[in-house]
Scaffold this motif. Structure first.
Motif, mmCIF file in Angstrom:
data_model
loop_
_atom_site.group_PDB
_atom_site.id
_atom_site.type_symbol
_atom_site.label_atom_id
_atom_site.label_comp_id
_atom_site.label_asym_id
_atom_site.label_seq_id
_atom_site.Cartn_x
_atom_site.Cartn_y
_atom_site.Cartn_z
ATOM 1 N N ALA A 1 0.827 -1.204 0.000
ATOM 2 C CA ALA A 1 0.000 0.000 0.000
ATOM 3 C C ALA A 1 0.864 1.259 0.000
ATOM 4 O O ALA A 1 0.590 2.221 -0.735
ATOM 5 C CB ALA A 1 -0.935 -0.010 1.204
ATOM 6 N N SER A 2 1.917 1.259 0.807
ATOM 7 C CA SER A 2 2.803 2.415 0.887
ATOM 8 C C SER A 2 3.543 2.621 -0.442
ATOM 9 O O SER A 2 3.653 3.749 -0.938
ATOM 10 C CB SER A 2 3.802 2.228 2.023
ATOM 11 N N TRP A 3 4.031 1.522 -1.018
ATOM 12 C CA TRP A 3 4.732 1.607 -2.308
ATOM 13 C C TRP A 3 3.813 2.165 -3.387
ATOM 14 O O TRP A 3 4.205 3.038 -4.163
ATOM 15 C CB TRP A 3 5.244 0.224 -2.697
ATOM 16 N N LEU B 1 -4.770 -6.607 4.046
ATOM 17 C CA LEU B 1 -4.413 -5.917 2.804
ATOM 18 C C LEU B 1 -5.423 -4.825 2.490
ATOM 19 O O LEU B 1 -5.057 -3.712 2.085
ATOM 20 C CB LEU B 1 -4.331 -6.921 1.663
ATOM 21 N N ARG B 2 -6.693 -5.121 2.671
ATOM 22 C CA ARG B 2 -7.727 -4.118 2.412
ATOM 23 C C ARG B 2 -7.574 -2.917 3.354
ATOM 24 O O ARG B 2 -7.674 -1.763 2.930
ATOM 25 C CB ARG B 2 -9.114 -4.742 2.581
ATOM 26 N N ALA B 3 -7.296 -3.206 4.618
ATOM 27 C CA ALA B 3 -7.132 -2.125 5.593
ATOM 28 C C ALA B 3 -5.923 -1.263 5.251
ATOM 29 O O ALA B 3 -5.966 -0.036 5.371
ATOM 30 C CB ALA B 3 -6.987 -2.711 6.998
ATOM 31 N N PRO C 1 -1.570 7.535 -12.060
ATOM 32 C CA PRO C 1 -2.888 8.147 -11.866
ATOM 33 C C PRO C 1 -3.569 7.684 -10.590
ATOM 34 O O PRO C 1 -3.401 6.538 -10.147
ATOM 35 C CB PRO C 1 -3.675 7.670 -13.095
ATOM 36 N N GLU C 2 -4.310 8.585 -9.968
ATOM 37 C CA GLU C 2 -5.185 8.162 -8.874
ATOM 38 C C GLU C 2 -6.234 7.218 -9.467
ATOM 39 O O GLU C 2 -6.675 7.402 -10.598
ATOM 40 C CB GLU C 2 -5.887 9.368 -8.250
ATOM 41 N N GLY C 3 -6.633 6.223 -8.702
ATOM 42 C CA GLY C 3 -7.626 5.298 -9.228
ATOM 43 C C GLY C 3 -8.047 4.289 -8.186
ATOM 44 O O GLY C 3 -7.411 4.136 -7.136
ATOM 45 N N LYS C 4 -9.115 3.589 -8.481
ATOM 46 C CA LYS C 4 -9.637 2.594 -7.562
ATOM 47 C C LYS C 4 -8.833 1.299 -7.655
ATOM 48 O O LYS C 4 -8.180 1.020 -8.660
ATOM 49 C CB LYS C 4 -11.109 2.331 -7.862
ATOM 50 N N ALA D 1 -6.103 2.657 4.355
ATOM 51 C CA ALA D 1 -5.356 3.609 5.175
ATOM 52 C C ALA D 1 -4.425 4.467 4.332
ATOM 53 O O ALA D 1 -4.119 5.615 4.692
ATOM 54 C CB ALA D 1 -4.560 2.862 6.246
ATOM 55 N N ALA D 2 -3.978 3.928 3.202
ATOM 56 C CA ALA D 2 -3.098 4.682 2.311
ATOM 57 C C ALA D 2 -3.873 5.606 1.378
ATOM 58 O O ALA D 2 -3.281 6.270 0.521
ATOM 59 C CB ALA D 2 -2.238 3.721 1.487
ATOM 60 N N GLY D 3 -5.197 5.644 1.532
ATOM 61 C CA GLY D 3 -6.006 6.588 0.775
ATOM 62 C C GLY D 3 -6.618 6.067 -0.495
ATOM 63 O O GLY D 3 -7.142 6.856 -1.302
ATOM 64 N N PHE D 4 -6.607 4.746 -0.686
ATOM 65 C CA PHE D 4 -7.172 4.192 -1.912
ATOM 66 C C PHE D 4 -8.618 3.764 -1.709
ATOM 67 O O PHE D 4 -8.989 3.239 -0.662
ATOM 68 C CB PHE D 4 -6.346 2.981 -2.379
ATOM 69 N N GLU D 5 -9.422 3.988 -2.748
ATOM 70 C CA GLU D 5 -10.808 3.522 -2.750
ATOM 71 C C GLU D 5 -10.838 2.132 -3.373
ATOM 72 O O GLU D 5 -10.303 1.910 -4.456
ATOM 73 C CB GLU D 5 -11.692 4.481 -3.549
ATOM 74 N N LEU D 6 -11.470 1.194 -2.674
ATOM 75 C CA LEU D 6 -11.545 -0.173 -3.158
ATOM 76 C C LEU D 6 -12.802 -0.368 -3.990
ATOM 77 O O LEU D 6 -13.820 0.285 -3.774
ATOM 78 C CB LEU D 6 -11.538 -1.158 -1.989
#
Length: 286
Positions: free
Chosen positions: A85-87, A109-111, A97-100, A115-120
């Motif tokens: 997630a950090s990478w 992994l989902r958490a 690009p930002e993206g889901k 936490a890193a700001g990604f929308e699942l």
């Protein structure tokens, strides 16, 4: 055998430890763990536990070792879920690009991704990234959706390439086996973050603020813990409390710099090297 004149331990500023087989086996802590961690703190060295296990969060890992009587705060633990997630967040900050994200994996992994700001998302046609780890509740729909996402152009990222996962019943398919399935279904190779790949080590060193030449990696598996660290120029230590034997380590074309029976022996090496260089422990516990 390593000599202090070639690889002086007194110059090491940070130590990375694999977890299973180095820090504990099952739910049993291995001898000398807390004593070595305390000594590293006392001599001003930094340290972190790094594991390819993507099932748990750093807090959950911290709770697990606390139940064994070990004092390891969550910020001193880096699992492949959080490393991935950090990478990925760093790649977005550098221009991806930002993206889901569509995820094949467990809650850890989902958490980490959230936490890193990604929308699942579960929609394969709106995912910019497809991230896969171990998944013990895997369904065919999971496989189909991630496959469709990758074939639709989502960047394919794996937490680790471990082909098997040890359980009480024996070795079962791990994250790497699932990555192989996706590769077969998409003709796409993943970017893999966990050991022995560089991103895992680099993320740990970034957090500790150190360079490879002043960092030591301690592990029980040559093909994951030692290989990747050697490629980056890190000092390596093989311990015999986990999977690989002394014969296995010594048979490699590039063996670990040092092979020890366990962490008490590694602590003794540090103490001797520091005594030679006049390094003194300032305190006995964190």
């Amino acid at each position: 055998m390593m000599t202090d004149s070639i690889h002086p331990l007194s110059r090491i500023r940070a130590v990375l430890f694999d977890m299973d087989g180095v820090i504990y086996v099952g739910n049993r802590p291995l001898p000398g763990v807390q004593e070595l961690l305390d000594y590293l703190d006392a001599t001003g060295r930094r340290w972190m536990l790094v594991t390819n296990n993507a099932a748990l969060t750093s807090q959950q890992f911290s709770d697990k070792v606390a139940a064994m009587g070990l004092r390891v705060p969550p910020e001193r633990i880096l699992g492949s879920a959080e490393a991935t997630a950090s990478w990925l967040r760093h790649q977005v900050e550098k221009g991806w690009p930002e993206g889901k994200v569509i995820v094949n994996g467990q809650d850890g992994l989902r958490a980490a991704l959230t936490a890193a700001g990604f929308e699942l998302t579960s929609d394969p046609f709106e995912a910019a990234y497809a991230v896969s780890g171990a998944n013990f509740k895997l369904t065919y729909d999971d496989l189909a959706n991630v496959t469709l996402a990758i074939r639709n152009g989502a960047r394919f990222i794996g937490t680790n390439s471990d082909r098997t996962y040890p359980t009480e019943r024996g070795q079962v398919p791990g994250a790497g086996a699932i990555l192989a399935l996706f590769t077969a279904a998409t003709d796409r190779e993943p970017i893999v973050i966990g050991k022995p790949n560089a991103p895992m080590f680099e993320e740990a060193m970034r957090r500790l603020g150190v360079a490879p030449e002043e960092t030591m990696m301690v592990g029980d598996r040559y093909e994951t813990d030692i290989v990747g660290a050697l490629k980056l120029g890190m000092l390596t230590v093989g311990v015999l409390t986990g999977v690989d034997t002394r014969a296995t380590f010594e048979a490699q074309s590039a063996p670990p710099h040092l092979i020890v029976e366990g962490l008490p022996e590694l602590l003794a090496h540090f103490q001797r090297a520091d005594a030679t260089q006049g390094v003194r422990a300032e305190r006995s516990s964190p």
